[in-house]
Every structure is written in structure tokens, then in C-alpha cells.
Design a protein around this motif. Structure first.
Motif, short mmCIF file in Angstrom:
data_model
loop_
_atom_site.label_atom_id
_atom_site.label_comp_id
_atom_site.label_asym_id
_atom_site.label_seq_id
_atom_site.Cartn_x
_atom_site.Cartn_y
_atom_site.Cartn_z
N SER A 37 -12.41 -5.73 -11.29
CA SER A 37 -11.11 -5.08 -11.10
C SER A 37 -10.39 -4.92 -12.43
O SER A 37 -9.85 -3.86 -12.74
N TRP A 41 -9.42 -1.28 -13.84
CA TRP A 41 -8.01 -0.92 -14.05
C TRP A 41 -7.73 -0.65 -15.52
O TRP A 41 -6.92 0.23 -15.85
N GLU A 45 -5.28 2.28 -15.95
CA GLU A 45 -3.92 1.76 -15.92
C GLU A 45 -3.91 0.29 -16.37
O GLU A 45 -3.92 -0.62 -15.55
N MET A 48 -1.92 -3.01 -14.99
CA MET A 48 -2.26 -3.83 -13.83
C MET A 48 -2.67 -5.24 -14.25
O MET A 48 -2.26 -6.22 -13.65
N THR A 152 -3.52 -6.11 -5.50
CA THR A 152 -3.01 -5.49 -6.72
C THR A 152 -1.73 -4.77 -6.33
O THR A 152 -1.74 -3.90 -5.46
N GLU A 154 1.01 -2.30 -6.64
CA GLU A 154 1.40 -1.02 -7.22
C GLU A 154 2.76 -0.67 -6.63
O GLU A 154 2.85 -0.27 -5.48
N TYR A 166 2.95 -2.22 -12.01
CA TYR A 166 1.58 -2.62 -11.69
C TYR A 166 1.44 -4.11 -12.00
O TYR A 166 1.82 -4.54 -13.08
#
Length: 181
Positions: A37, A41, A45, A48, A152, A154, A166
Motif C-alpha cells: 500500500s 500510494w 499520492e 497517504m 486509508t 481519504e 490523506y
């Protein structure tokens, strides 16, 4: 797939022996999914996992279920119990302003990550946490336990659009709630 409206989720509580055994069954996969992950990410992004930006993958997943699964919630479904867990990440701490900060954990002379204590107990308010969801299908043992997801966060505005927030690593004060990610 069950929704939070269809379930009665237990209040947060310390993990039972059965819950520890269930999470231990998928511990290696949890660690794999955390690093996967993070890398996924980071490609699109990086906010995060920004709280872990100065922490190696090894130290990010340097936890044990027995020692670092601190809170669980569960819900019964027609296809077996759904378990939500809050796992302490010793490499992520809160700074003096109460913000999560990345870094390398303190290690004792034997190479084990140490934890801060307050009056002889681990002070969980000083650490970051990852929230995990697993499924424990019906049956006697835990050999069929399945990893489901990581939480996660968001952030969404009132119209449901991302508001630029994030976060994969949570503070202890963040409630462990139902999630589907």
C-alpha cells in the motif's frame, strides 16, 4: 458485502486470545499489504503514507500481533465474524505538538524496538496506528482467516469530493470504526 447499517459492531476492547490468534494467522500478509500500500500510494499520492516517509519498510512493519494489536472490534455476519484491529506502529510517534512524525524507532541493546511507558504501561497515546480488517470464516480454528483491508483515510468534503486529506497512519485517539477499503 455487509454494510455498517446491517451490523452490530462490538464496542472497542482489548484483543481476546481468539482475536490474537486470528490476526497472527494473517500477520505476514498484513505486513506485506502495508508495504505494498505504501509503495502504491507513493506513486500517485505520497501524502497517504507521509508520516512514514523517514521510516524504512522494515521498521514500519516491525510489530508483532501479540504485543502491538491493542484494540479490536468485531461484528457477526452470515459468513462469519468480521474483525477490525488497531495495530501499534512503534516507529511512528507523536511529537510535542501532538502530530505524527516519521522516524526510526529506538532500539535496545538486543535490537528490539523499545516503547515509551508511563507508570509501567505502554503509553499508546505516543504512537501511530494502522487499522486492519480481517474475516474469520465459521469453523473451529483460525486457519481460514482472511486478510480483508487496511484503512486509508481519504478526507471528503460535504459533496463527497476529496478535500486533500490523506492518512494511512492514525493516532490512538482516532476511533476504530467500520471500514470497507
Amino acid at each position: 458485502m455487509a454494510t455498517p447499517e446491517q451490523l452490530t459492531i462490538s464496542p472497542p476492547h482489548p484483543p481476546t486470545e481468539r482475536a490474537i490468534a486470528a490476526f497472527e494467522q494473517v500477520e505476514a500478509q498484513i505486513k506485506h499489504e502495508i508495504t505494498k500500500s505504501r509503495h502504491d500510494w507513493d506513486k500517485h499520492e505520497p501524502k497517504m503514507w507521509s508520516h512514514a516517509s523517514q521510516t524504512s519498510d522494515h521498521n514500519l512493519v516491525n510489530f508483532t500481533i501479540k504485543d502491538d494489536l491493542v484494540t479490536i472490534r468485531s461484528a457477526e455476519t452470515s459468513y462469519g465474524p468480521m474483525l477490525f484491529g488497531k495495530i501499534r506502529i512503534r516507529a511512528i510517534k507523536l511529537d510535542s505538538a501532538g502530530e505524527l512524525v516519521a522516524g526510526e524507532p529506538q532500539v535496545d541493546s538486543h535490537g528490539h524496538i523499545t516503547v515509551e511507558t508511563k507508570h509501567g504501561k505502554i503509553d499508546d497515546d505516543q504512537y501511530g496506528f494502522i487499522f486492519v480488517r480481517i474475516h474469520d470464516p465459521p469453523g473451529e480454528g483460525t486457519e481460514n482467516v482472511k486478510f480483508h483491508s487496511l484503512f486509508t483515510d481519504e478526507g471528503k468534503d460535504e459533496e463527497g469530493h476529496n478535500n486533500g486529506f490523506y492518512r494511512a497512519i492514525q493516532t490512538n485517539s482516532k476511533p476504530l470504526e467500520f471500514f470497507n477499503e
